[in-house]
Design an enzyme around this catalytic site. Structure first.
Site, PDB file in Angstrom:
ATOM      1  N   SER A  10     -36.843   8.809 -72.021  1.00 32.33           N
ATOM      2  CA  SER A  10     -37.061   9.496 -73.297  1.00 32.33           C
ATOM      3  C   SER A  10     -38.389  10.215 -73.229  1.00 32.33           C
ATOM      4  O   SER A  10     -39.341   9.747 -72.590  1.00 32.33           O
ATOM      5  CB  SER A  10     -37.067   8.485 -74.447  1.00 32.33           C
ATOM      6  OG  SER A  10     -37.586   9.066 -75.632  1.00 32.33           O
ATOM      7  N   HIS A  22     -10.570  -3.694 -81.694  1.00 27.99           N
ATOM      8  CA  HIS A  22     -11.086  -3.176 -82.968  1.00 27.99           C
ATOM      9  C   HIS A  22     -12.588  -3.447 -83.092  1.00 27.99           C
ATOM     10  O   HIS A  22     -13.121  -3.559 -84.198  1.00 27.99           O
ATOM     11  CB  HIS A  22     -10.348  -3.788 -84.167  1.00 27.99           C
ATOM     12  CG  HIS A  22      -8.865  -3.748 -84.043  1.00 27.99           C
ATOM     13  ND1 HIS A  22      -8.131  -2.593 -84.243  1.00 27.99           N
ATOM     14  CD2 HIS A  22      -7.967  -4.700 -83.692  1.00 27.99           C
ATOM     15  CE1 HIS A  22      -6.847  -2.840 -84.044  1.00 27.99           C
ATOM     16  NE2 HIS A  22      -6.717  -4.113 -83.705  1.00 27.99           N
TER      17      HIS A  22
END
Length: 435
Positions: free
Chosen positions: A275, A151
């Site tokens: 990038s 989780h």
């Protein structure tokens, strides 16, 4: 330069990954795979095999020219073969070309053989490449303990090797099932009743002849069909390839998350750019690319499986158009699996970050403490540990103080006090050795 003009990325940007598909799923390959013969005369067999082996793009172009007039691809192939026979002074064989058959008798065998050859010659070997990379990583990282996350929260430690072994085991399980399946073929004329063949040669055992012929193509014989082979086994195999796609997708997603958590880091390749504006970036683009292509492959699997098994009465042509996209779905698969392998090659373990995360989360040992308490017949063990650990940050020293106060078996207490979070991995190492 030709690749720059392609509309599909399969034939354009990613052609280096998908080039092998043209041998199985191109229009030219589909034409050639439909050169199938059933004659039992060895001399004629040899002549017909020569025609097939000499078939080239020039012949394919001639078939397409005929198709422009007939508007029927199989009939165009028939007329082309008949002309070749005439040119070779084999006119006596002309009447046997496409004798008593329907187009689907040719097409279903060709498609099954195309897919069979692709699976055996390309698909399985590419999956083996991925497995080999995972197995190498599994061995290299077999003894590295890392914090699990359930989780998204810190959980019982595991080993990197064991987690990679899970994927190896899953992939091998699906591949084993795919390899156990045999594609089917039919060879029974219009609507599947051998009607034309039976009226021409009533004394022949057409069921036996057809079965032996289909099985000689290394396919299973389907005796009960409409005009088309029912595609049930084909759809089962395609569904299994989707299962494999999902497993590989899951692997890519987990690697992306491990990189995000800095458990793995990406090797810096100096000439690459991460990038267009942020110079510091080293992005997990291969895993992202792989996930996108596995999704595209699955979307086509869904479309084919949902529709191929459905045909109006004895025949409609929807399956014909659908099956021409089998190569496309495997194109996306090949891009995805190659990007997965490339992504794995760029990864290296970040031991410092993994150790830091382990040392910062000693509360995961609460599971061990409450389990030993229960062994000592404490019915409130879970609730006690929940009270002092749930939603709280505690230190290893805090846990040791708590353990020292416990009224439990002396050996159990010593085992808990000596428990190092890096060693709380159960059978992780042994489990990784199962693959």
């Amino acid at each position: 330069m030709k690749r720059l003009e392609e509309i599909s990325p399969i034939d354009g940007r990613y052609y280096k990954y998908t080039e092998s598909l043209k041998e199985y799923f191109s229009e030219y390959a589909y034409l050639k795979y439909r050169f199938i013969n059933i004659v039992d005369n060895k001399k004629i067999q040899k002549q017909l095999l020569t025609i097939k082996n000499n078939f080239s793009l020039t012949g394919a172009k001639k078939i397409k020219e005929i198709e422009n007039k007939t508007n029927h691809d199989v009939k165009a192939i028939e007329y082309y073969i008949r002309k070749v026979l005439k040119d070779k002074n084999l006119d006596e064989l002309e009447y046997l070309v496409h004798f008593g058959l329907t187009s689907e008798d040719v097409n279903n065998l060709a498609i099954s053989k195309m897919l069979k050859d692709f699976l055996e010659n390309t698909y399985f070997s590419k999956v083996d490449d991925l497995l080999n990379h995972l197995k190498l990583m599994k061995e290299n990282y077999r003894n590295i303990t890392m914090l699990s996350h359930t989780h998204g929260q810190p959980a019982t430690p595991t080993t990197v090797g064991k987690e990679l072994s899970v994927y190896i085991y899953r992939i091998e399980t699906v591949i084993k099932v795919i390899k156990s399946m045999r594609l089917r073929g039919k060879f029974s004329g219009a609507v599947g009743n051998f009607a034309a063949l039976k009226i021409a040669y009533p004394d022949k055992d057409w069921l036996k002849i057809s079965k032996e012929f289909v099985e000689s193509q290394e396919l299973d014989f389907n005796p009960l069909t409409t005009q088309i082979e029912s595609h049930d086994i084909l759809c089962m195999i395609l569904s299994l390839t989707k299962n494999l796609n999902n497993i590989i997708y899951d692997l890519n997603q987990d690697m992306w998350l491990y990189i995000s958590n800095s458990y793995f880091k990406l090797k810096v390749i100096n000439k690459e750019v991460g990038s267009s504006v942020m110079p510091h970036k080293v992005n997990p683009i291969n895993f992202e690319n792989a996930m996108a292509n596995m999704k595209l492959s699955n979307s086509l699997v869904d479309s084919l499986v949902d529709n191929l098994q459905i045909s109006r009465m004895q025949r409609d042509l929807s399956d014909s158009s659908l099956q021409r996209n089998i190569g496309v779905l495997f194109g996306y698969f090949l891009i995805g699996i190659n990007q997965t392998i490339t992504g794995l090659e760029k990864c290296e373990i970040n031991q410092e970050r993994i150790s830091e995360d382990l040392n910062n989360n000693p509360e995961v040992l609460a599971e061990a403490i409450q389990t030993v308490l229960r062994k000592n017949k404490d019915t409130k063990a879970y609730e006690k540990l929940k009270k002092i650990t749930r939603g709280k940050k505690i230190t290893l020293d805090d846990l040791h103080k708590y353990i020292n106060k416990l009224n439990i078996d002396k050996e159990d207490k010593e085992r808990l006090l000596n428990l190092n979070i890096k060693d709380y991995i159960g059978l992780s190492k042994e489990l990784s050795d199962l693959v």
